[in-house]
Design an enzyme around this catalytic site. Sequence first.
Site, short mmCIF file in Angstrom:
data_model
loop_
_atom_site.label_atom_id
_atom_site.label_comp_id
_atom_site.label_asym_id
_atom_site.label_seq_id
_atom_site.Cartn_x
_atom_site.Cartn_y
_atom_site.Cartn_z
NE ARG E 258 -1.58 1.79 3.76
CZ ARG E 258 -1.49 1.70 5.00
NH1 ARG E 258 -2.05 0.93 5.52
NH2 ARG E 258 -0.61 2.56 5.53
CG HIS E 262 -5.98 2.51 6.76
ND1 HIS E 262 -6.43 1.26 6.24
CD2 HIS E 262 -7.17 3.18 7.25
CE1 HIS E 262 -7.44 1.25 6.52
NE2 HIS E 262 -8.15 2.12 7.16
CE1 TYR E 271 1.42 2.31 8.74
CE2 TYR E 271 0.31 4.07 10.04
CZ TYR E 271 0.33 3.39 9.10
OH TYR E 271 -0.64 3.66 7.90
#
Lengths: 325, 325, 57, 361, 361
Positions: E258, E262, E271
């Site tokens: 990805r 998100h 992260y």
Amino acid sequence: MAVLNNIEALNQSLMQMMETDDTIIVFGEDSGFEGGVFRVTKGLQEKFGKERCFDTPLTEAGIVGSGIGMAITGLKPVAEIQFQGFVFPAMNQIMIHAARMRNRSRGRFTVPMVIRMPYGGAVRALEHHSESIEALFAHIPGLKVVIPSNPYDTKGLMISAIKDPDPVIFLEPKRLYRAFKQEIPDEIYEVPIGKARVLQEGEDITVVAWGAMIPECQKAITMLKENNVSVDLIDLRTISPIDKETISQSVKKTGRFLVVHEAVKSFGAGAELISIVNEKAFLSLEAPPSRLTGFDVTVPLAKGEHHFIVNPEKIKNKIMELINF
Amino acid sequence: MAVLNNIEALNQSLMQMMETDDTIIVFGEDSGFEGGVFRVTKGLQEKFGKERCFDTPLTEAGIVGSGIGMAITGLKPVAEIQFQGFVFPAMNQIMIHAARMRNRSRGRFTVPMVIRMPYGGAVRALEHHSESIEALFAHIPGLKVVIPSNPYDTKGLMISAIKDPDPVIFLEPKRLYRAFKQEIPDEIYEVPIGKARVLQEGEDITVVAWGAMIPECQKAITMLKENNVSVDLIDLRTISPIDKETISQSVKKTGRFLVVHEAVKSFGAGAELISIVNEKAFLSLEAPPSRLTGFDVTVPLAKGEHHFIVNPEKIKNKIMELINF
Amino acid sequence: EKSEKPSLRKKVLATPVARKMAKDLGVDITLVKGSGTMGRVMKEDIKNFHSSDNKKK
Amino acid sequence: MLTEIYDPLKGEMFQVMDQTGTIVNKDYMPEISDELILKMYRTMMLSRTQDEKSLQYQRQGRMLTFAPSMGQEGVQVASAAAIEKTDWVSSAFRENATWLWLGQPMENLFLYWIGSEEGSRIPEDVNLLPIAVPIGTQCNHAVGIGMSIKFRKQNSVVLAYIGDGGTSEGEFYEAINYAGAMNTPNIFIIQNNQFAISTPRSLQTKAKTLAQKGVAAGIPCIQVDGNDIFAVYAAVKEAVERGRNGEGPTLIEAVTYRIGPHTTADDPTIYRTDEYHQEMLKTDPIIRTKNYMIEKGIWDDEKETSLKEELENLVEETFKKIEQTPDTSLEDIFKYTYAEMTENLKEQYEEYKAFLQRRDK
Amino acid sequence: MLTEIYDPLKGEMFQVMDQTGTIVNKDYMPEISDELILKMYRTMMLSRTQDEKSLQYQRQGRMLTFAPSMGQEGVQVASAAAIEKTDWVSSAFRENATWLWLGQPMENLFLYWIGSEEGSRIPEDVNLLPIAVPIGTQCNHAVGIGMSIKFRKQNSVVLAYIGDGGTSEGEFYEAINYAGAMNTPNIFIIQNNQFAISTPRSLQTKAKTLAQKGVAAGIPCIQVDGNDIFAVYAAVKEAVERGRNGEGPTLIEAVTYRIGPHTTADDPTIYRTDEYHQEMLKTDPIIRTKNYMIEKGIWDDEKETSLKEELENLVEETFKKIEQTPDTSLEDIFKYTYAEMTENLKEQYEEYKAFLQRRDK
Ligand SMILES: Cc1ncc(C[n+]2csc(CCOP(=O)(O)OP(=O)(O)O)c2C)c(N)n1
Ligand SMILES: Cc1ncc(C[n+]2csc(CCOP(=O)(O)OP(=O)(O)O)c2C)c(N)n1
Ligand SMILES: [Mg+2]
Ligand SMILES: [Mg+2]
Ligand SMILES: [Mg+2]
């Protein structure tokens, strides 16, 4: 005294309680490393380590089910469900185990667990991010259901919830997460579960609300000054068990009753409150105890949500209707 | 006309509907080969083959979730959840998909599905076999909730449920499954969803009940003859959507209202009915609209269940209390 | 017992408060003519009925 | 590692003792004292006697619906015997021999099946959760207990039981996957008794074994002959060691057979042929264990007869005592919903008590 | 059978084209026309352009929270290209390239992300279910559709997508197991994009691959390089054949990445290290496909520039049009709860309409 918003109040209460009680464990999807999608648990992992604050796999049933196991064996789990709309996979564990373990085992096993979830709408969110389903939990004996409306109560209720010997569903109005700040005590303090709070006193009508509906009611009440109407505004704070006494005292005084909630109307918490008013203050009623709520539809997406949301104008209108009944 | 009990009425309605419409598919845990643990689907697999009536693996989410997929693609699933107490793993599918697919897709996809489940208590059963959770389903927009109290309605409502273009939660009072027989028409007929039925007319009080509470109310009413009290008894039949008209007409006539249900009291369907009475017939009320229900506890196991169950004596007592208010 | 019931099943429209007031004043609410919408018996109606009733005595 | 030697994906099932009671796999015969074997046998027999008597009591209307464990005493006793008093057990609803072994009093078991919550009041010194009726849910409780143990750096493990049908529930998988991810000291035992009520094992899944479901969670897994107490004991012991060593969870499929009905409300003759049933009866773990003991010279007919008599008396005495239990008191209905009765509950309680008093006057 | 050749339990991942766009596994290069490759590339580019523009629009406050598919266009387009118009798709919420390929109009996609249910009104000739936000739930819908297809003896299959995080939900497992048990024509594609919001793939499960989760259901499973359109296409084609031949479901793990956040509410820098991110960017399916096409002589810079321009215009035009969409009408709020508005809903609708009219007077 620090000036905090609701997120910060939650964070502080968790931080302080974890300091004083090392059996408290905080976990959920993304709750560990990044501190949750709303940052409520931010810094906890850093401070208390991965053993006491961690990320779970994507399993709501696992989160609540394992929490039950932890609680039974003496830990105090504070579990996060990422949004209330995603709690359904855990309904089985919440409703048929967490709620019942004490009764089933005649007190041998108990579940002193807090299940937190962001709750409610009006944040222009995607589907499943805007519902208010407190009534579902409140119908289940063995659960307590709490919804704070301000940072002071948020901190105090969270502390009470953690100390509570029974499972507490802790619903956090996401619309209020960062909506405003409040000066609140630095130390640990409790706001009792099961006690409503009279936010302002009035003579003409009793209005009961909770969570994000409180500021809306306050705005409506301000608008109503010009109509010379004065309102007893009660912040319910705990949906189950309900503080019947505070409500019935107020209705006996005012003779009129309105409950305002975000959830859909039918079979909602409003119906229970109306029934309580009938049970406790029937002979004082000058107008039908009423409710102002969401419509009986799935919460619309952003482009239609404004129709659904209860706002000060709707509240004022409804109050005047009852005053003029 | 054949004389059938509720199980037989269900079986006949499924049998006859499957004959007329070969898109109807019946399935669930043990629903196929042995015809279900209560034998409601007995003989269907034999008659219509394994493709139209089958046993599923032990997966409630799969049963309802796959039913949604079938319904979307033009089949008419009639799914069985073995007991209402085991529906929780399927709550996600029922509440956030079955209930919403029409709205979500603006009518492009619909879920004409029936979800059957044995419901209610007083059968001295194990835990999770005695609850009444109609209020949970009724709170969710997009679902219809039906509870028949006799073989005639059972057959007619099941046929209506199958024909209904929206998902119907069909709750079958297991206490009444084989409790009595009734002569019912051989042919296919419908009992409309959303219409209550006045079972008997009276002047002094309106009593609303459903399912297994109906015979109990009837017994109470017989006992009340000696007190010279006459009762309008309404069988609600559909919990959602509620037939407000029939109820409010009756209360306007009698001035008194009692709802009797098996479910726990707080946040139950009774609260909704009381609220409706307040909305529709407030000025006719001569006593507080009231409810007589289970206590707010987990349904006790057999040795304590008699305390919990609403019986004719309790009903009579409550009615007299309201009459003498 | 049942004999306490209002006379002759005549139904009146009134709020619970008005009904209580009538009861407290010893007024049979079914005899009061309502001045509210659809003949609803208002508290004023009961008060008036009561005072005129008293005057009569 | 047994889990490495016996690969369920290759259809290998771990067995130590065959159907006749002969040790066919000496290498893996666990170290086990005669005393322990005799104790296991006694508990198996006790559970069987209790079930048989209960079926009678139920028919006589003296007991409510109950779920017999007959045929599954082997896996139940042998797995329970492989753990310690400080370990935990989270079971479903058909683990009678396990419960007896762990020290849950037979009084409680009877109490439960005659409809009293007091039956689920587990003694303080027994680390057993109450019966979990909703299928699959008990597995996540076990994971949570595993997390507690790990958190406290204790040396315990958690046994969880589930049925073949139960493996189709999402929660079963969520639990084994979660336990794997958290590396908790969990042992999951599938009692594959061939049926979920009327639904045969073959309809639950296309997977050739239930053991291989562990592959999805990345955890060691093995299929064992569940009616062979030595195989079960050895496999569980190994899993227990794994758990105690911090090496995480294990999944064990124990192949067994439910001799009786699903519950007393069920009629298995509808869905099982007599032929099949007779064939499966030959796998009975009790007969097999007895044969082994006789062969080994630690058992004989006389002992059998006197044990039977003793156990029958024990069961009968216990049931007679329990049968006298009065109905649940009104207070007990209300008392355990919360730590303290809420105002709402007090109100309901007082109101109903008053009604009863009025009525009884 | 690719699923027999590439064993996820041995850590084998199926790849045809490497990161540079070179075919490294000629034997398994699927038969695929240049035309189809060009069409795939166009759809990948269209989806990427839409995502990039959307990120801008969102930052400008012209769009609400949305979930970009950037980096996953390869698996999405190649899997969708392997099925027919008569097949069905049940997706989650991050399958933009799939949706475009299937013929869900970009107008609808934008409508959805600006907060209108009209975006989920799938065209009558597109066999696609609306976005399913609750993780895992879409898989059982796919099983039900598979059952419909089987029941009607149609020749179709059903594609369902799920994320790496989604594989921890019980419903994912229930669906693959159920599909296996019912032998339905289902293909489940796990888009393993390495993260579930902030949670890395490694925390979801101890299983070394997500593909191996198929073992639990006893169904064929394979791990493929999800950024390799040829591997994905070939693996899905094989699964489609299996489905059409009545041989049941398949599970495919597509390893991808990805690239974006998100959703627009997420900050991945918290992260993911930049180093890691840069490394992963090299796996981008678009770059890889382009390299392949250039190498093959069917693509060049000029074509790229003109395609980019065309697609940017297309996206901009479409969004501008959609941006003008008026708010949802009050009637539409009520109209779709049931086939017919109930009395209750009519009452609420009329009452509120009257209120608005009074107010606006
Ligand atoms: C969630 C749930 N669904 C359905 C049931 C009803 N039910 C009770 S036992 C059973 C079959 C269980 O089969 P299995 O897991 O093989 O265990 P066994 O009964 O064979 O011990 C079913 C369907 C239940 N208890 N829980
Ligand atoms: C049942 C459920 N729980 C939680 C969420 C919130 N949520 C949305 S996306 C997401 C992560 C999904 O990760 P993955 O399955 O890997 O898909 P990706 O986002 O990477 O495409 C979460 C936790 C949800 N939508 N549904
Ligand atoms: Mg079984
Ligand atoms: Mg589940
Ligand atoms: Mg992911």
